[in-house]
Design an enzyme around this catalytic site. Structure first.
Site, PDB file in Angstrom:
ATOM      1  CE  LYS A  70       3.274  63.452  72.488  1.00  0.00           C
ATOM      2  NZ  LYS A  70       3.180  62.437  71.445  1.00  0.00           N
TER       3      LYS A  70
ATOM      4  CG  ASP B 218       1.754  62.528  67.983  1.00  0.00           C
ATOM      5  OD1 ASP B 218       2.802  62.707  67.341  1.00  0.00           O
ATOM      6  OD2 ASP B 218       1.698  62.640  69.222  1.00  0.00           O
TER       7      ASP B 218
HETATM    8  P1  NAP Z   1       2.959  54.557  75.743  1.00  0.00           P
HETATM    9  O1  NAP Z   1       1.892  55.562  75.984  1.00  0.00           O
HETATM   10  O2  NAP Z   1       3.962  54.232  76.797  1.00  0.00           O
HETATM   11  O3  NAP Z   1       2.215  53.190  75.303  1.00  0.00           O
HETATM   12  C1  NAP Z   1       2.928  52.008  75.058  1.00  0.00           C
HETATM   13  C2  NAP Z   1       1.989  50.896  74.641  1.00  0.00           C
HETATM   14  O4  NAP Z   1       2.790  49.737  74.350  1.00  0.00           O
HETATM   15  C3  NAP Z   1       1.001  50.460  75.713  1.00  0.00           C
HETATM   16  O5  NAP Z   1      -0.192  50.047  75.105  1.00  0.00           O
HETATM   17  C4  NAP Z   1       1.714  49.269  76.358  1.00  0.00           C
HETATM   18  O6  NAP Z   1       0.838  48.348  76.945  1.00  0.00           O
HETATM   19  C5  NAP Z   1       2.337  48.638  75.145  1.00  0.00           C
HETATM   20  N1  NAP Z   1       3.465  47.787  75.471  1.00  0.00           N
HETATM   21  C6  NAP Z   1       4.676  48.170  75.933  1.00  0.00           C
HETATM   22  N2  NAP Z   1       5.473  47.085  76.110  1.00  0.00           N
HETATM   23  C7  NAP Z   1       4.734  46.008  75.738  1.00  0.00           C
HETATM   24  C8  NAP Z   1       4.987  44.601  75.700  1.00  0.00           C
HETATM   25  N3  NAP Z   1       6.168  44.105  76.045  1.00  0.00           N
HETATM   26  N4  NAP Z   1       4.000  43.811  75.237  1.00  0.00           N
HETATM   27  C9  NAP Z   1       2.817  44.298  74.867  1.00  0.00           C
HETATM   28  N5  NAP Z   1       2.516  45.613  74.897  1.00  0.00           N
HETATM   29  C10 NAP Z   1       3.463  46.461  75.328  1.00  0.00           C
HETATM   30  O7  NAP Z   1       3.827  54.945  74.484  1.00  0.00           O
HETATM   31  P2  NAP Z   1       3.373  55.739  73.158  1.00  0.00           P
HETATM   32  O8  NAP Z   1       3.748  57.154  73.286  1.00  0.00           O
HETATM   33  O9  NAP Z   1       1.974  55.365  72.823  1.00  0.00           O
HETATM   34  O10 NAP Z   1       4.384  55.104  72.077  1.00  0.00           O
HETATM   35  C11 NAP Z   1       4.300  53.746  71.660  1.00  0.00           C
HETATM   36  C12 NAP Z   1       5.321  53.502  70.541  1.00  0.00           C
HETATM   37  O11 NAP Z   1       4.996  54.310  69.429  1.00  0.00           O
HETATM   38  C13 NAP Z   1       6.765  53.877  70.919  1.00  0.00           C
HETATM   39  O12 NAP Z   1       7.628  52.938  70.326  1.00  0.00           O
HETATM   40  C14 NAP Z   1       6.966  55.233  70.261  1.00  0.00           C
HETATM   41  O13 NAP Z   1       8.309  55.479  69.891  1.00  0.00           O
HETATM   42  C15 NAP Z   1       6.111  55.065  69.007  1.00  0.00           C
HETATM   43  N6  NAP Z   1       5.613  56.353  68.488  1.00  0.00           N
HETATM   44  C16 NAP Z   1       5.869  56.648  67.204  1.00  0.00           C
HETATM   45  C17 NAP Z   1       5.415  57.835  66.661  1.00  0.00           C
HETATM   46  C18 NAP Z   1       5.709  58.161  65.235  1.00  0.00           C
HETATM   47  O14 NAP Z   1       5.592  59.344  64.861  1.00  0.00           O
HETATM   48  N7  NAP Z   1       6.061  57.200  64.398  1.00  0.00           N
HETATM   49  C19 NAP Z   1       4.669  58.725  67.460  1.00  0.00           C
HETATM   50  C20 NAP Z   1       4.397  58.378  68.789  1.00  0.00           C
HETATM   51  C21 NAP Z   1       4.876  57.175  69.303  1.00  0.00           C
HETATM   52  P3  NAP Z   1       0.321  48.536  78.464  1.00  0.00           P
HETATM   53  O15 NAP Z   1      -0.817  49.522  78.371  1.00  0.00           O
HETATM   54  O16 NAP Z   1      -0.138  47.163  78.824  1.00  0.00           O
HETATM   55  O17 NAP Z   1       1.494  49.027  79.260  1.00  0.00           O
END
Ligand code: NAP
Length: 290
Positions: free
Chosen positions: A73, A109
């Site tokens: 991305k 997004d």
């Molecule tokens: P990402 O860049 O890997 O970010 C993940 C985030 O979650 C980070 O802030 C991370 O914190 C935090 N995190 C992970 N495990 C954690 C835990 N055990 N406790 C507290 N914080 C935790 O992922 P992303 O792309 O942003 O996606 C995040 C979520 O959104 C995923 O579940 C994804 O499937 C969902 N999503 C949904 C859509 C939709 O269209 N509905 C679109 C995009 C993403 P740290 O910074 O401390 O690691």
């Protein structure tokens, strides 16, 4: 009814790594068929070191549109001809439109998130929003919420608090408004949620196979607040279930997923997306009942 692939069929797709579990082909192909459009949507696994060739291939093969997912991305940006201003601010692209060889990048997004919120009647202007997480999705969401006039606070776990602080600073600089970042410990969570109108879970906490987890203690949930959990697998997360039990309004992560797909579809085809059908197809794929 399925249409036949012809010499005129327009090609759209997704690039990422991995791509096997994506729901986008199901949503988009169902929508093309429903509207009788001579388009097809495919998923392409593209390794990081082959991204430049993939984008050159998009031009050479006249692929009409691509979605872009992890890990491309941000890295895709230098290969595009122009960025939509919001995608430029966010610094990430998830949709490319190919207009006669001119490639423009967008971030649906962010706009898909806003569409999902607004479609439920929860416009964010002037609202206090607590965002949990500071990863890629949190970043897109924070920028569009700030752009829409919301007041933001960002909470992240201690290990990576500097991500949240950097994000807060960038939004402060871009929009000239104060944004604070805090560690998501019990006291900070309580303070932020007690004064929040809208809470967004943009962490992966609660995502399958860890669907027994929630990023928010149930005792902090109350009637009058809106909980938008962007996790869409499972369809109804523990956070969403406990929020509904507490009388809070909820917005599903699936609505953001369908929203981003619908906005990309409309860019590529110029037609209004059949959002209800796209949502039913995604629900079927996630094993729920449409
Ligand atoms: P990402 O860049 O890997 O970010 C993940 C985030 O979650 C980070 O802030 C991370 O914190 C935090 N995190 C992970 N495990 C954690 C835990 N055990 N406790 C507290 N914080 C935790 O992922 P992303 O792309 O942003 O996606 C995040 C979520 O959104 C995923 O579940 C994804 O499937 C969902 N999503 C949904 C859509 C939709 O269209 N509905 C679109 C995009 C993403 P740290 O910074 O401390 O690691």
């Amino acid at each position: 009814m399925k249409h036949d692939i012809s010499g005129k069929t327009k090609v759209c797709g997704l690039i990422g790594d991995p791509v096997e579990h994506t729901m986008s082909p199901v949503m988009h192909n169902a929508a093309f068929n429903e509207l009788g459009l001579d388009y097809v949507y495919l998923a392409f696994r593209v390794r990081a070191e082959e991204l430049a060739q993939a984008i050159a291939g998009m031009r050479a093969l006249n692929i009409r549109g691509l979605n872009v997912t992890i890990p491309h991305k941000v890295a895709v940006i230098p290969f595009l001809d122009e960025l939509d201003p919001l995608a430029e601010k966010i610094g990430a692209v998830n949709t490319i439109l190919n207009d006669g060889g001119f490639l423009k990048g967008y971030n649906t997004d962010a706009t898909g998130f806003l569409k999902a919120l607004r479609d439920r009647g929860f416009g964010p202007a002037g609202k206090r929003v607590a965002i949990l997480g500071a990863g890629g999705a949190a970043r897109a969401i924070s920028f569009i919420l700030a752009d829409s006039g919301a007041e933001l606070v960002i909470l992240n776990r201690r290990e990576e608090l500097d991500w949240a602080e950097a994000l807060a600073r960038q939004i402060s600089d871009a929009f000239g408004k104060e944004v604070n970042a805090f560690e998501s410990d019990a006291a900070n969570l309580k303070a932020a949620l007690d004064s929040a109108d809208i809470v967004v879970n943009a962490t992966s906490v609660g995502m399958s196979p860890h669907s027994g987890e929630s990023p928010v203690p149930a005792g902090l949930l109350r009637a009058g607040m809106v909980i938008f959990d962007i996790v869409y697998n499972p369809l109804k997360t523990r956070l969403a279930t406990e929020a509904a039990q507490a009388g809070a309004e909820t917005v599903m992560g699936l609505d953001m997923l369908v929203g981003q797909g619908a906005l990309a579809f409309e860019m590529w085809t110029g037609k209004q997306a059949p959002v209800g059908l796209m949502k039913r197809e995604a629900i079927k794929m996630l094993g729920g009942r449409p």
